[in-house]
Write a protein that holds these residues in place. Structure first.
Motif, short mmCIF file in Angstrom:
data_model
loop_
_atom_site.label_atom_id
_atom_site.label_comp_id
_atom_site.label_asym_id
_atom_site.label_seq_id
_atom_site.Cartn_x
_atom_site.Cartn_y
_atom_site.Cartn_z
N ASP A 158 1.05 -1.04 0.04
CA ASP A 158 -0.20 0.15 -0.04
C ASP A 158 0.85 1.14 0.17
OD1 ASP A 158 -2.25 1.76 0.45
OD2 ASP A 158 -1.51 1.88 2.65
N ALA A 159 0.87 1.88 -1.15
CA ALA A 159 1.84 3.15 -1.33
C ALA A 159 1.24 4.44 -0.73
CB ALA A 159 2.09 3.36 -2.76
N LYS A 160 -0.14 4.27 -0.26
CA LYS A 160 -0.79 5.81 0.21
C LYS A 160 -0.69 5.68 1.74
CE LYS A 160 -4.80 8.35 0.07
NZ LYS A 160 -6.45 8.28 -0.48
N TYR A 161 -1.23 4.72 2.35
CA TYR A 161 -1.07 4.76 3.81
C TYR A 161 0.00 3.73 4.38
CZ TYR A 161 -5.86 6.24 3.18
OH TYR A 161 -7.05 7.07 2.40
N LEU A 162 0.83 3.23 3.57
CA LEU A 162 1.95 2.30 4.21
C LEU A 162 1.57 1.46 5.19
CD1 LEU A 162 4.83 5.18 4.14
CD2 LEU A 162 4.11 3.59 2.34
N LEU A 163 0.47 0.71 4.88
CA LEU A 163 -0.03 -0.30 5.74
C LEU A 163 0.67 -1.49 5.56
CD1 LEU A 163 -3.77 0.51 6.32
CD2 LEU A 163 -1.89 1.23 7.99
N PRO A 164 1.19 -2.48 6.50
CA PRO A 164 1.69 -3.67 6.12
C PRO A 164 0.80 -4.76 5.67
CG PRO A 164 1.45 -3.67 8.54
CD PRO A 164 1.03 -2.21 7.96
N ASP A 165 1.49 -5.87 4.91
CA ASP A 165 0.39 -6.73 4.23
C ASP A 165 0.61 -7.68 5.18
OD1 ASP A 165 -0.31 -8.89 3.04
OD2 ASP A 165 -0.03 -8.06 0.97
N ASN A 166 -0.34 -8.16 6.06
CA ASN A 166 -0.16 -8.88 7.14
C ASN A 166 -0.24 -10.54 6.59
OD1 ASN A 166 -0.29 -7.34 9.18
ND2 ASN A 166 -2.21 -7.70 9.78
N ALA A 167 -0.66 -10.89 5.47
CA ALA A 167 -0.55 -12.30 5.02
C ALA A 167 0.68 -12.57 4.47
CB ALA A 167 -1.85 -12.21 3.68
N GLU A 168 1.34 -11.50 3.54
CA GLU A 168 2.80 -11.55 3.15
C GLU A 168 3.72 -11.59 4.30
OE1 GLU A 168 3.94 -12.04 -0.38
OE2 GLU A 168 1.97 -12.98 0.08
N THR A 169 3.56 -10.81 5.26
CA THR A 169 4.52 -10.65 6.48
C THR A 169 4.50 -12.04 7.25
OG1 THR A 169 4.02 -8.51 6.92
CG2 THR A 169 4.73 -9.66 8.64
N VAL A 170 3.26 -12.87 7.32
CA VAL A 170 3.40 -14.07 8.02
C VAL A 170 4.19 -15.04 7.28
CG1 VAL A 170 1.92 -16.21 8.37
CG2 VAL A 170 1.11 -13.98 9.06
N ARG A 171 3.99 -15.08 5.79
CA ARG A 171 4.71 -16.10 4.92
C ARG A 171 6.16 -15.72 5.08
NH1 ARG A 171 4.38 -14.87 -0.51
NH2 ARG A 171 5.31 -16.88 -0.88
N ALA A 172 6.64 -14.27 4.99
CA ALA A 172 8.13 -13.81 5.18
C ALA A 172 8.73 -14.28 6.28
CB ALA A 172 8.11 -12.55 4.77
N THR A 173 7.97 -14.31 7.46
CA THR A 173 8.35 -14.64 8.79
C THR A 173 8.65 -16.25 8.76
OG1 THR A 173 7.19 -12.91 10.04
CG2 THR A 173 7.77 -14.67 11.27
N GLU A 174 8.05 -16.77 8.18
CA GLU A 174 8.04 -18.39 8.40
C GLU A 174 9.37 -18.72 7.73
OE1 GLU A 174 5.70 -22.49 7.86
OE2 GLU A 174 4.66 -20.69 7.20
N MET A 175 9.38 -18.37 6.28
CA MET A 175 10.54 -18.43 5.46
C MET A 175 11.75 -17.91 6.23
SD MET A 175 9.32 -17.75 1.54
CE MET A 175 8.47 -16.29 1.73
N LEU A 176 12.07 -17.02 6.76
CA LEU A 176 13.34 -16.38 7.56
C LEU A 176 13.52 -17.06 8.77
CD1 LEU A 176 12.50 -12.46 6.56
CD2 LEU A 176 14.49 -14.00 5.81
N ALA A 177 12.68 -17.29 9.52
CA ALA A 177 12.73 -18.09 10.60
C ALA A 177 13.11 -19.45 10.40
CB ALA A 177 11.46 -18.38 11.49
N ASN A 178 12.78 -20.04 9.46
CA ASN A 178 13.36 -21.42 8.99
C ASN A 178 14.92 -21.44 8.55
OD1 ASN A 178 10.96 -22.82 9.55
ND2 ASN A 178 10.20 -22.40 7.28
N GLU A 179 15.43 -20.09 8.18
CA GLU A 179 16.76 -19.92 7.76
C GLU A 179 17.41 -19.49 8.83
OE1 GLU A 179 17.45 -17.51 3.91
OE2 GLU A 179 15.91 -18.50 2.99
N GLY A 180 17.10 -19.24 10.11
CA GLY A 180 17.75 -19.22 11.30
C GLY A 180 17.76 -17.53 11.44
N PHE A 181 16.93 -16.65 10.87
CA PHE A 181 16.92 -15.41 11.36
C PHE A 181 16.18 -15.03 12.63
CE2 PHE A 181 17.97 -14.87 6.80
CZ PHE A 181 18.68 -13.60 6.74
N VAL A 182 16.23 -14.12 13.29
CA VAL A 182 15.75 -13.65 14.34
C VAL A 182 14.70 -12.72 13.87
CG1 VAL A 182 15.44 -12.37 16.81
CG2 VAL A 182 17.64 -14.07 15.97
#
Length: 269
Positions: A112-136
């Motif tokens: 969202d370029a107007k309000y800069l609100l986070p995309d919660n669904a994509e955030t959950v996906r990214a979190t799972e992928m990065l946690a699996n790679e050992g990121f905090v």
């Protein structure tokens, strides 16, 4: 004097942990809008032990790399600013690791370029992928209980709900939803985005937030180091108030705060 020494001891022992690291400061300073010449002073005056940075500011050959402005010993929290999908966030996080920024990553996925609100669904996906790679992984999210629970399951180290839209300085617009997360989520809740005044940071800590992050409110202040100092102390005050347990609130009538008040009323009769 003894009471003050006891209070100082209690506060000093009130540490918190992320990714196996222990911290005493609960104020996280965002550096995205800072001039490089004031970053070091702001970090030191705030007493911040965690500082966020956009990877694009670290990935530069220009003179004055932001990494050179952050004091030694401070934990870097690079963010995935600019990512519009989970895959883009993962690429930015990997780049941050290659640049030597460590394993901490603040996930920001914003379409969202107007309000800069986070995309919660994509955030959950990214979190799972990065946690699996050992990121905090510390995901920036719109405060929603179901999403927060999904982030816990995905391996987040904390959740970072917005107080108000990024850069707005409007304060705790979402306070009721943040309070729900604090009550229901068994992870540190770090209030991020929209905090505009030290008093608002203090309120967030009084609610039981684990930490508060601010960027714009400090970077746009008239005296940046002094405002950084004010935020650091406000966070400490709010945390102390939470630990102390705020007094009750009377919704109907007032009550004498001292027996002397009642005595004077009797004398007046």
């Amino acid at each position: 004097m003894a009471d003050m020494e006891h209070t100082d001891t209690v506060c000093a022992a009130d540490t918190w942990s992320l990714g196996g690291k222990e911290f005493t400061s609960r104020f996280i300073l965002g550096s995205g809008k800072f001039r490089l010449d004031v970053v070091k002073a702001a970090v030191e005056d705030a007493g911040a032990q965690i500082v966020t940075l956009a990877v694009r500011r670290a990935n530069t050959e220009q003179e004055g790399n932001i990494l050179e402005s952050i004091p030694a010993g401070v934990t870097l929290l690079p963010n995935t600013s600019g990512a519009r999908t989970a895959e883009e966030a993962v690429r930015i996080a990997r780049l941050a690791r290659e640049l030597g920024c460590g394993d901490f990553i603040k996930v920001e996925v914003i379409r969202d370029a107007k309000y800069l609100l986070p995309d919660n669904a994509e955030t959950v996906r990214a979190t799972e992928m990065l946690a699996n790679e050992g990121f905090v992984v510390l995901p920036y999210m719109y405060p929603d209980l179901n999403v927060a629970r999904d982030l816990v399951s995905a391996g987040a180290a904390a959740v970072m709900p917005l107080g108000a839209p990024i850069g707005s300085n409007r304060g705790l617009v979402t306070r009721d939803f943040i309070r729900i997360l604090i009550e229901e989520i068994d992870l540190p809740v770090i209030v991020d985005a929209g905090i505009g005044r030290p008093s608002q940071a203090c309120e967030a800590m009084e609610m039981g937030a684990a930490a508060v992050m601010a960027n714009t409110a400090v970077a746009t202040a008239g005296n940046i180091p002094l405002m950084a100092h004010a935020f650091g102390r406000a966070v400490e005050a709010g945390r102390a108030a939470y630990l102390a347990g705020p007094g009750r609130v009377l919704e109907s009538a007032g009550e004498a705060s001292s027996p002397l008040t009642g005595f004077l009323e009797e004398e007046a009769r």
